[in-house]
Design a protein around this motif. Structure first.
Motif, PDB file in Angstrom:
ATOM      1  N   LYS A   1       0.764  -0.798   0.073  1.00  0.00           N
ATOM      2  CA  LYS A   1       0.380  -0.077  -0.443  1.00  0.00           C
ATOM      3  C   LYS A   1       0.364   1.388  -0.171  1.00  0.00           C
ATOM      4  O   LYS A   1       0.482   2.125  -0.356  1.00  0.00           O
ATOM      5  CB  LYS A   1      -1.021   0.328   0.972  1.00  0.00           C
ATOM      6  N   CYS A   2       2.257   1.600   0.101  1.00  0.00           N
ATOM      7  CA  CYS A   2       3.252   2.670   0.430  1.00  0.00           C
ATOM      8  C   CYS A   2       3.173   2.862  -0.895  1.00  0.00           C
ATOM      9  O   CYS A   2       2.501   2.576  -2.014  1.00  0.00           O
ATOM     10  CB  CYS A   2       4.655   1.937   1.570  1.00  0.00           C
ATOM     11  N   ILE A   3       2.875   4.394   0.091  1.00  0.00           N
ATOM     12  CA  ILE A   3       3.128   5.554  -1.460  1.00  0.00           C
ATOM     13  C   ILE A   3       4.280   5.985  -0.887  1.00  0.00           C
ATOM     14  O   ILE A   3       4.493   7.723  -2.010  1.00  0.00           O
ATOM     15  CB  ILE A   3       1.685   6.261  -1.066  1.00  0.00           C
ATOM     16  N   ARG A   4       4.936   5.943  -0.544  1.00  0.00           N
ATOM     17  CA  ARG A   4       6.603   6.561  -0.412  1.00  0.00           C
ATOM     18  C   ARG A   4       6.809   7.888  -0.074  1.00  0.00           C
ATOM     19  O   ARG A   4       7.555   8.425  -0.649  1.00  0.00           O
ATOM     20  CB  ARG A   4       7.226   6.451  -1.823  1.00  0.00           C
ATOM     21  N   CYS A   5       5.926   8.019   0.875  1.00  0.00           N
ATOM     22  CA  CYS A   5       5.828   9.181   1.737  1.00  0.00           C
ATOM     23  C   CYS A   5       6.983   9.352   2.184  1.00  0.00           C
ATOM     24  O   CYS A   5       7.254  10.809   3.071  1.00  0.00           O
ATOM     25  CB  CYS A   5       4.903   9.801   2.251  1.00  0.00           C
ATOM     26  N   GLY A   6       7.971   8.540   3.464  1.00  0.00           N
ATOM     27  CA  GLY A   6       8.832   8.872   4.150  1.00  0.00           C
ATOM     28  C   GLY A   6       8.792   8.945   5.502  1.00  0.00           C
ATOM     29  O   GLY A   6       9.419   9.752   6.121  1.00  0.00           O
ATOM     30  N   ALA A   7       7.380   9.196   5.439  1.00  0.00           N
ATOM     31  CA  ALA A   7       6.588   9.828   6.695  1.00  0.00           C
ATOM     32  C   ALA A   7       7.258   8.112   7.820  1.00  0.00           C
ATOM     33  O   ALA A   7       7.896   8.498   8.951  1.00  0.00           O
ATOM     34  CB  ALA A   7       5.256  10.000   6.972  1.00  0.00           C
ATOM     35  N   CYS A   8       7.230   7.631   8.385  1.00  0.00           N
ATOM     36  CA  CYS A   8       8.163   6.343   8.534  1.00  0.00           C
ATOM     37  C   CYS A   8       9.164   6.625   9.038  1.00  0.00           C
ATOM     38  O   CYS A   8       9.970   5.922   9.806  1.00  0.00           O
ATOM     39  CB  CYS A   8       7.411   4.727   8.250  1.00  0.00           C
ATOM     40  N   PHE A   9      10.009   6.320   7.933  1.00  0.00           N
ATOM     41  CA  PHE A   9      11.136   7.097   8.541  1.00  0.00           C
ATOM     42  C   PHE A   9      10.985   8.719   9.497  1.00  0.00           C
ATOM     43  O   PHE A   9      12.529   7.850   9.917  1.00  0.00           O
ATOM     44  CB  PHE A   9      11.682   7.835   6.323  1.00  0.00           C
TER      45      PHE A   9
ATOM     46  N   VAL B   1       1.993   7.091  11.600  1.00  0.00           N
ATOM     47  CA  VAL B   1       2.071   8.131  11.019  1.00  0.00           C
ATOM     48  C   VAL B   1       1.819   7.601   9.598  1.00  0.00           C
ATOM     49  O   VAL B   1       1.141   8.368   8.465  1.00  0.00           O
ATOM     50  CB  VAL B   1       3.510   8.783  11.037  1.00  0.00           C
ATOM     51  N   CYS B   2       1.939   6.400   9.287  1.00  0.00           N
ATOM     52  CA  CYS B   2       1.447   5.865   7.965  1.00  0.00           C
ATOM     53  C   CYS B   2       0.296   5.958   7.304  1.00  0.00           C
ATOM     54  O   CYS B   2      -0.613   5.925   7.887  1.00  0.00           O
ATOM     55  CB  CYS B   2       1.766   4.308   7.976  1.00  0.00           C
ATOM     56  N   PRO B   3       0.139   6.627   5.957  1.00  0.00           N
ATOM     57  CA  PRO B   3      -0.996   7.743   5.983  1.00  0.00           C
ATOM     58  C   PRO B   3      -1.720   6.658   5.192  1.00  0.00           C
ATOM     59  O   PRO B   3      -2.413   7.216   4.527  1.00  0.00           O
ATOM     60  CB  PRO B   3      -0.452   8.093   4.950  1.00  0.00           C
TER      61      PRO B   3
END
Ligand code: SF4
Lengths: 244, 193, 464
Positions: free
Chosen positions: C308-316, C367-369
């Motif tokens: 599902k990941c949209i590669r927003c980087g929030a989890c980083f 945080v993952c959207p």
């Protein structure tokens, strides 16, 4: 109300005073507490290392020890979360299911089951609350800073009932301390750095004590504080809520 | 078997049984859309200039950019600057455009973006290659959120469309915000009312 | 700072990163600042935020459950739009396809905007070997490219670089004056340098943030405008995407674009959200659909949601471990918490350390959207790695011993007593430098008696 006292293995061995404070607190509120002597551990150290498959006997033992209680209470959010999520029994499924439902971390038991709104406790110090992740994000003892949701905190609510206690604000109110079970040794560098940063936050805000609902995090922070020669001490929340 | 068929076969075998598609819930917003649009756009480095019907887009642009040597517009009505030769124009030759004036179809209050399509732009690269961008938007078109925005776009046909929200920017160097990474160093929205 | 980290593990690399504590502090604080911006952006949507995440997650779940149909729907629509669609089973095939298109046009140079997929496939190295010059045009990516490195973060590729170092790098490669470290000046230097590339390269590669099954269009989001500069000035536009980037309908972009930039950097939207539907007149547009392990991950029930990941980087940005170990310590293109659950799918042996590079604090999942249960998947990967035999023998032996002790109360109490005694009598035995705990931490002082012993003495029930 029959309460089974579940004391995590490392608390039993290294921090008996936390077990004593938990027991005395529960007794103060009229619980009939029993401590099954044959208990060992919840199995989390193995499961979090990838060996949940080896926890079968541990689980059976736990189920046997605690199947006869109305509630099971433990002064560690992390162990409670593990039981809630991973306790299974081949021998007695019904008992395991009941335990998963009836196991409580101490502060949530005081808040949600005993509805405690007054405490006979005094602790005239500045105290910083360390939110242990499993208690907070797993058991929802407090609201999480990542979510857009109304704040609340069960441990804070209780600490505010303690006479003379002053809760300090933190820059990062719910960042992980880096203990993380075996992480604390396998990833020593990052683990210690995380711990040092937590300690610094509490120190910068004038804490005399760091408290929390999980002794494992506090043991890690204590190790760092001692090594640094800091005056700040750690104290499990049970000891503070039971302090006269 | 082609990779296409192999992939499709693997995917089909791996995917779980069908899960429902949720509907999008829109919560009504009670905000002054124009005000919010202005506030948000300014917060992301854009500028807003209100324009009356009588005021001239061209004059206003010149007044704002007195030093501009080359001004180009994709709006037919902005006669002085309309690039009537856009069909034969080599797109690369727009690289020395100081100010581009384009018309946007509507704005979005929650994020300060405006919606443009290839039809509005005539040349796709125009709003990206210029030093400064002026977008003309009718203030009555501002919608509250992106949900309304896509309702408005609907199934419309375009070859290329874009939301543009402020000037080109980067913060790749130590998180210091710099305007004008590759595209326009400024974006001004002329709000018509 | 080279990237040849493939033979070592996260803990070792993280330890290296931690030798410069001031730098760790700086890295941590920079990323925490972005986490805070993300929080403010999320709160700005008030009670819309959490339901929005829920909806996004459910749309992705639905899409994944119908992916084979959506892929075909998308392909058909894209072809009708005049886009040439290619399919690549793995990174190698993806690279070959891209090179094939270049060869057909006799192109030996190209500009590329940010695409984590091409990083994952090691496209740059592949093309370099074939004599093709690739210029990364995202400023951060250009910086790491000049330094012969890889991005350390999927949204902020050079977050580990200081401006002094970038100044030096630009002085060496782009001829900026020595000692100049002003970000505006350096950015402008890169602007001038890359402008020339945009104007002269005939082929542009971009990534894809979202592809719409219904319309056959794809959306690319940037702040710099580099994807647009490259694509609109090129004769040939090649867009590369993983097959999980699909969403069913255009209106779903409303959901995802509301979440993406807010989660990534705290912006209300990226500066440019470009919808590419048809090639420009006279332009060729290619789209490469890449599997590279995704269909395998789709079949792993416990890990499926990672797609599902949209590669927003929030989890980083929120990860306390990432912030203090740096992206390169993950020795894979996609670092951080999400990388740690994606990488073992591709190669368990090489990435067996990554699921352990976490305290399982759970902040990532919060945080993952798209609400990926990242920390639960980390836990689950640990179990799989044990099952598949990727754990060190010594650890298995130790764990078995522990399991035996903990299932026998008598053994446990003896072991505990013994442990406390030994520690009390000979602190040096445990408190030594070989014990990683003791390196920077004191051991707890062993008490006189355990709680069990106290209980037996002080409570009636205890006298059993
Ligand atoms: S896993 Fe979630 S938070 Fe992490 S990059 Fe992907 S979408 Fe963002």
């Amino acid at each position: 109300m029959r309460v089974g006292l579940f004391i995590p293995c490392y608390v039993n061995q290294f921090y008996p005073q936390v077990g004593i404070a938990t027991l005395q607190l529960l007794e103060k509120f009229g619980c009939e507490v029993d401590y099954p002597l044959a208990q060992t551990c919840c199995g989390q150290p193995m499961a979090n290392s990838g060996y949940e498959s080896l926890t079968g006997n541990c689980n059976e033992l736990f189920t046997k020890n605690f199947s006869s209680f109305d509630y099971i209470v433990c002064p560690s959010g992390s162990c409670v979360l593990h039981i809630k999520e991973h306790l299974h029994s081949a021998k007695d499924r019904t008992a395991a299911t009941a335990i998963r439902r009836n196991v409580y971390e101490l502060t949530e038991f005081l808040t949600d089951v005993l509805n405690v709104d007054r405490l006979q406790a005094a602790f005239p110090y500045k105290v910083g609350l360390h939110q242990s992740c499993h208690g907070q994000r797993g058991l929802h003892l407090s609201q999480m800073s990542e979510l857009v949701a109304k704040p609340y905190s069960k441990p804070e609510r209780l600490l505010n009932m303690v006479e003379g206690l002053e809760l300090i604000e933190l820059d990062r109110k719910d960042e992980c301390c880096g203990f993380g079970g075996t992480f604390c040794v396998t990833e020593e560098a990052v683990s210690v750095k995380m711990g040092k940063d937590r300690v610094r936050d509490h120190e910068a805000h004038g804490a005399d004590y760091i408290t929390g609902a999980d002794m494992s995090c506090l043991m890690h922070l204590q190790g760092i504080l001692k090594r640094q020669g800091s005056k700040v001490q750690v104290k499990h929340i049970a000891e503070i809520l039971n302090a006269q | 078997m082609s990779s296409r068929d192999a992939i499709l076969q693997k995917v089909k075998a791996a995917q779980p049984s069908l899960l429902p598609l949720p509907s999008i819930e829109k919560q009504p917003r009670e905000v002054d859309a124009v005000k919010q649009f202005q506030a948000v756009l300014e917060s992301i480095g854009g500028k807003v200039v209100f324009l009356n019907a009588e005021e001239s887009i061209a004059e206003k642009t010149v007044a704002l950019f007195p030093e501009a040597k080359r001004i180009v517009s994709s709006i037919t009505a902005v006669q002085n600057y309309f690039f009537s030769d856009y069909k034969s124009l080599r797109h690369h030759s727009l690289q020395d455009v100081d100010v581009a004036i384009i018309e946007a179809q509507f704005g979005v209050a929650e994020n300060g973006a405006v919606w443009v399509t290839e039809e509005d732009l005539k040349i796709r690269v125009l709003p990206f290659i210029c030093e400064h961008l002026v977008a003309v938007v009718d203030s009555t078109t501002i919608v509250a959120t992106l949900h309304e925005a896509y309702e408005r776009i609907g199934a419309s046909a375009y070859g290329f469309g874009a939301f543009i929200a402020g000037p080109s920017k980067t913060a790749d160097i130590e998180q210091s915000l710099v305007l004008g990474a590759h595209g326009p160093k400024s974006m001004t929205v002329f709000l018509l009312h | 700072m080279s990237n040849s980290n493939h033979h070592t593990d996260h803990a070792t690399l993280a330890e290296k990163f931690n030798r410069d504590e001031a730098r760790v502090n700086w890295h941590d604080e920079t990323l925490w600042f972005i986490r805070q911006k993300r929080d403010r952006a999320a709160w700005s949507l008030g009670n819309e935020w959490e339901p929005l995440r829920e909806t996004a997650s459910a749309i992705k779940a639905h899409t994944l459950s119908n992916l084979s149909d959506y892929l075909q729907q998308f392909e058909k629509a894209a072809q009708q739009n005049g886009i040439t669609v290619h399919w690549a089973a793995d990174g190698e095939e993806h690279n070959r396809i891209v090179h094939g298109i270049l060869a057909k046009h006799n192109a030996t140079q190209l500009v590329k905007s940010k695409s984590m997929l091409t990083e994952e496939c090691h496209l740059n190295d592949y093309l370099k070997e074939k004599g093709v010059e690739v210029i990364d045009t995202d400023l951060g990516e250009r910086i790491v490219q000049l330094a012969e490195e890889h991005p350390s973060h999927i949204v902020l590729p050079c977050i580990h670089w200081k401006k002094e170092e970038i100044g030096e790098l630009f002085h060496k490669h782009l001829g900026s004056p020595e000692g100049v470290i002003d970000p505006s000046f350096l950015t402008n230097t890169a602007r001038v340098h890359l402008r020339e590339k945009f104007l002269t390269r005939r082929v542009a590669i971009t990534g894809v943030n979202f592809a719409i099954a219904e319309t056959g269009e794809f959306v690319v989001c940037t702040n710099e405008g580099n994807a647009d500069m490259g694509a609109h000035l090129s004769d040939v536009h090649i867009a590369c995407m993983g097959i999980e980037k699909l969403i069913p309908k255009r209106e779903h972009l409303g959901v995802f674009l509301r979440l993406l930039a807010r989660s990534a950097t705290g912006q209300p939207i990226t500066t440019y959200s470009s919808h590419f539907k048809k090639p420009r007149e006279g332009q060729e547009m290619h789209l490469v659909l890449v599997d590279n392990g995704r269909s395998t991950q789709l079949g792993r029930e416990d890990f499926r949601n990672s797609l599902k990941c949209i590669r927003c980087g929030a989890c980083f940005n929120t990860c306390p471990v990432y912030r203090r170990s740096g992206g390169h310590s993950y020795h894979t293109a996609i670092a951080g918490p999400i990388g740690s659950i994606l990488a073992p799918n591709l190669d368990m042996r090489q990435y067996k350390d990554l699921p352990f590079a976490s305290t399982l604090c759970g902040s990532c999942s919060n945080v993952c959207p798209v609400k990926i249960n990242i920390h639960e998947q980390l836990y689950q990967w640990r179990q799989v790695l044990t099952e598949e035999g990727y754990q060190p023998k010594s650890k298995t032996v130790a764990m078995k011993a522990m399991a035996a002790t903990l299932s026998k109360p008598s053994l446990f109490s003896i072991a505990g007593k013994w442990g406390r005694k030994v520690m009390g009598l000979v602190p040096g035995l445990v408190s030594n430098r070989l014990n990683p705990w003791y390196k920077q931490r004191e051991m707890p002082a062993p008490p006189e008696q355990s709680f069990t012993e106290w209980y037996k003495q002080n409570r009636k029930g205890g006298k059993s």
